[in-house]
Design a protein around this motif. Structure first.
Motif, PDB file in Angstrom:
ATOM      1  N   LYS A  40      25.718  21.926  -9.859  1.00  0.00           N
ATOM      2  CA  LYS A  40      26.270  22.463  -8.579  1.00  0.00           C
ATOM      3  C   LYS A  40      26.946  23.636  -9.229  1.00  0.00           C
ATOM      4  O   LYS A  40      27.437  23.903 -10.413  1.00  0.00           O
ATOM      5  N   PRO A  41      27.408  24.602  -8.301  1.00  0.00           N
ATOM      6  CA  PRO A  41      27.993  25.701  -8.440  1.00  0.00           C
ATOM      7  C   PRO A  41      29.573  25.486  -9.093  1.00  0.00           C
ATOM      8  O   PRO A  41      30.172  24.601  -8.455  1.00  0.00           O
ATOM      9  N   GLY A  42      29.950  26.326 -10.218  1.00  0.00           N
ATOM     10  CA  GLY A  42      31.188  26.150 -10.609  1.00  0.00           C
ATOM     11  C   GLY A  42      31.223  25.061 -12.160  1.00  0.00           C
ATOM     12  O   GLY A  42      32.343  25.119 -12.558  1.00  0.00           O
ATOM     13  N   LEU A  43      30.374  24.303 -11.909  1.00  0.00           N
ATOM     14  CA  LEU A  43      30.067  23.155 -12.944  1.00  0.00           C
ATOM     15  C   LEU A  43      29.384  23.929 -14.215  1.00  0.00           C
ATOM     16  O   LEU A  43      28.501  24.386 -14.107  1.00  0.00           O
ATOM     17  N   GLN A  44      30.374  23.862 -15.426  1.00  0.00           N
ATOM     18  CA  GLN A  44      29.859  24.657 -16.630  1.00  0.00           C
ATOM     19  C   GLN A  44      29.208  23.463 -17.553  1.00  0.00           C
ATOM     20  O   GLN A  44      29.915  22.513 -17.988  1.00  0.00           O
ATOM     21  N   LEU A  45      28.075  23.663 -18.179  1.00  0.00           N
ATOM     22  CA  LEU A  45      27.498  22.666 -19.242  1.00  0.00           C
ATOM     23  C   LEU A  45      27.392  23.583 -20.294  1.00  0.00           C
ATOM     24  O   LEU A  45      27.006  24.918 -20.428  1.00  0.00           O
ATOM     25  N   GLU A  46      27.419  22.781 -21.605  1.00  0.00           N
ATOM     26  CA  GLU A  46      26.880  23.494 -22.785  1.00  0.00           C
ATOM     27  C   GLU A  46      25.262  23.243 -22.870  1.00  0.00           C
ATOM     28  O   GLU A  46      24.810  22.382 -22.376  1.00  0.00           O
ATOM     29  N   PRO A  47      24.741  24.495 -23.655  1.00  0.00           N
ATOM     30  CA  PRO A  47      23.072  24.273 -23.749  1.00  0.00           C
ATOM     31  C   PRO A  47      23.019  22.880 -24.542  1.00  0.00           C
ATOM     32  O   PRO A  47      23.589  22.716 -25.440  1.00  0.00           O
ATOM     33  N   LEU A  48      21.758  22.679 -24.306  1.00  0.00           N
ATOM     34  CA  LEU A  48      21.068  21.583 -25.146  1.00  0.00           C
ATOM     35  C   LEU A  48      20.211  22.267 -26.171  1.00  0.00           C
ATOM     36  O   LEU A  48      20.155  21.650 -27.611  1.00  0.00           O
ATOM     37  N   ILE A  49      19.696  23.475 -25.918  1.00  0.00           N
ATOM     38  CA  ILE A  49      18.716  24.266 -26.793  1.00  0.00           C
ATOM     39  C   ILE A  49      19.244  25.700 -26.808  1.00  0.00           C
ATOM     40  O   ILE A  49      19.611  26.088 -25.767  1.00  0.00           O
ATOM     41  N   TYR A  50      19.348  26.044 -28.001  1.00  0.00           N
ATOM     42  CA  TYR A  50      19.868  27.716 -28.038  1.00  0.00           C
ATOM     43  C   TYR A  50      18.370  28.418 -28.333  1.00  0.00           C
ATOM     44  O   TYR A  50      17.730  27.946 -29.307  1.00  0.00           O
ATOM     45  N   GLY A  51      18.469  29.478 -28.146  1.00  0.00           N
ATOM     46  CA  GLY A  51      17.125  30.447 -28.501  1.00  0.00           C
ATOM     47  C   GLY A  51      16.796  31.712 -27.548  1.00  0.00           C
ATOM     48  O   GLY A  51      17.734  32.174 -26.806  1.00  0.00           O
ATOM     49  N   GLY A  52      15.568  32.039 -27.641  1.00  0.00           N
ATOM     50  CA  GLY A  52      15.406  33.234 -26.989  1.00  0.00           C
ATOM     51  C   GLY A  52      15.244  32.820 -25.297  1.00  0.00           C
ATOM     52  O   GLY A  52      14.727  31.917 -24.981  1.00  0.00           O
ATOM     53  N   THR A  53      15.877  33.743 -24.566  1.00  0.00           N
ATOM     54  CA  THR A  53      15.511  33.574 -23.084  1.00  0.00           C
ATOM     55  C   THR A  53      15.035  34.811 -22.382  1.00  0.00           C
ATOM     56  O   THR A  53      14.789  34.755 -21.248  1.00  0.00           O
ATOM     57  N   GLY A  54      14.628  35.894 -23.026  1.00  0.00           N
ATOM     58  CA  GLY A  54      14.148  37.198 -22.530  1.00  0.00           C
ATOM     59  C   GLY A  54      15.139  37.866 -21.949  1.00  0.00           C
ATOM     60  O   GLY A  54      15.028  39.012 -21.108  1.00  0.00           O
ATOM     61  N   THR A  55      16.544  37.726 -22.053  1.00  0.00           N
ATOM     62  CA  THR A  55      17.626  38.611 -21.358  1.00  0.00           C
ATOM     63  C   THR A  55      18.584  38.461 -22.387  1.00  0.00           C
ATOM     64  O   THR A  55      18.770  37.527 -23.243  1.00  0.00           O
ATOM     65  N   LEU A  56      19.354  39.749 -22.732  1.00  0.00           N
ATOM     66  CA  LEU A  56      20.564  39.847 -23.472  1.00  0.00           C
ATOM     67  C   LEU A  56      20.034  39.675 -24.776  1.00  0.00           C
ATOM     68  O   LEU A  56      20.883  39.035 -25.587  1.00  0.00           O
ATOM     69  N   SER A  57      18.895  40.005 -25.188  1.00  0.00           N
ATOM     70  CA  SER A  57      18.436  39.841 -26.397  1.00  0.00           C
ATOM     71  C   SER A  57      19.415  40.410 -27.717  1.00  0.00           C
ATOM     72  O   SER A  57      19.165  40.093 -28.987  1.00  0.00           O
ATOM     73  N   GLN A  58      20.225  41.350 -27.349  1.00  0.00           N
ATOM     74  CA  GLN A  58      20.954  42.079 -28.369  1.00  0.00           C
ATOM     75  C   GLN A  58      22.108  41.202 -28.777  1.00  0.00           C
ATOM     76  O   GLN A  58      22.964  41.397 -29.810  1.00  0.00           O
TER      77      GLN A  58
END
Length: 340
Positions: free
Chosen positions: A175-193
């Motif tokens: 739902k909008p406004g609910l923040q979660l921590e990712p389960l997996i970290y890595g490449g997303t194709g965005t903000l690669s820098q």
């Protein structure tokens, strides 16, 4: 081709958002299945000291993450269902009298097919600032689900069941406004820098290569469901379910678990035959009659403890949209021959 692939993924996200009445398709996260979706929700949300209320009808995709989270200081309380596998909303509400962060419950049991009182629980949770995670793996594509006004905060489902997609793809709504921590970290194709995981949805939770063939299949499944209509699917499956329950009920020494009311039934039917191990019934149906069923505990041991079929489990049959009355009649006839 990359642009076409990305457009297809976006179209799938939009189609799913429309299907579940979600205003912003960025709140739809595409995963490998309901199990990953549930793990992402639970591990991304809960921490030491949080209290969770769940039920005895849950799948191991809920029970095992919660078991692991207990070692991290999360407090878990299970609400028992009745012998038919149905949970009373009042019992869940009573369990939430203590400060509670999250309620986790299945919409429809994968063992008995019992449809659970999600709407009543959602209304209570919304009024009392308690988050609600619904496992809709057995109900999405069979029962109508509208997230716009339901009070459901997180919804997880698989693509390969009622949504008619292929294996290996799933959905998590946040739902909008609910923040979660990712389960997996890595490449997303965005903000690669940046060395940090992006904060934007849905990229924050979709690291690595998406299962684009699976997503394409899921999009086709949702489009097909929209063409034929959920009401048609439900009507057909209920007619098969009634035929199945009547047929099983006509056989001597066959015990049926769960509700006999097809209006409150999701479709999966569990039964056992007196003097037969469920594994033998499943093997003989497959080997002698070319009929596929599932046997055992169905990754839901607490559910079988609740309905009294632990530790052997049950035989489970799940009529679907592509089954016919002839299929049901052949199954009942085969069971009659085996038990006689």
């Amino acid at each position: 081709m990359s642009v076409e692939s990305a457009r297809m993924v976006f179209d799938a996200r939009e189609a799913l958002a429309d299907f579940f009445a979600v205003d912003d398709s960025a709140r739809i996260i595409l995963t490998s299945g309901a199990t990953e979706s549930i793990n992402l929700a639970l591990f991304g949300l809960l921490g030491s000291g949080d209290r969770v209320v769940t039920t005895t009808m849950e799948h191991n995709s809920v029970l095992r993450p919660l078991h692991a989270l207990q070692d991290r200081g999360v407090v878990v309380e299970k609400v028992s269902a009745d012998p038919s596998g149905t949970i009373a909303a009042a019992d869940i509400i009573a369990a939430c009298r203590k400060p509670t962060r999250l309620v986790v419950m299945t919409h429809c049991s994968n063992v008995t097919g019992s449809v659970q009182p999600v709407e009543q629980v959602a209304a209570y949770c919304r009024d009392n600032d308690i988050l609600l995670l619904v496992d809709a793996a057995q109900s999405a594509g069979l029962l109508p689900i509208s997230l716009r006004e339901s009070g459901i905060d997180l919804l997880a489902t698989a693509g390969h069941k009622g949504l008619m997609g292929p294996p290996g793809v799933g959905v998590l709504y946040v739902k909008p406004g609910l923040q979660l921590e990712p389960l997996i970290y890595g490449g997303t194709g965005t903000l690669s820098q940046s060395g940090a995981q992006p904060a934007e949805m849905p990229e924050r939770f979709e690291s690595g290569t998406l299962n684009t063939p699976g997503i394409a299949g899921l999009l086709a499944g949702v489009q097909y469901l929209n063409e034929i209509g959920l009401a048609s699917v439900r009507e057909h499956e209920q007619s098969l379910l009634q035929l199945l329950l009547d047929g099983l009920g006509s056989l001597d020494d066959v015990a049926i678990y769960g509700s006999s009311d097809v209006a409150n039934h999701g479709g999966a039917v569990s039964f056992n035959c007196k003097n037969f191990d469920p594994a033998e019934i499943g093997f003989r149906l497959d080997n002698e009659y070319d009929i596929m069923v599932r046997v055992g505990l169905h990754c839901a041991p607490d559910a079988h403890r609740t309905i009294g079929s632990f530790p052997r489990g049950t035989v489970r049959v799940s009529p679907g949209y592509y089954n016919s009355t002839d299929d049901i009649e052949k199954l009942v006839d085969a069971l009659g021959q085996i038990t006689r």
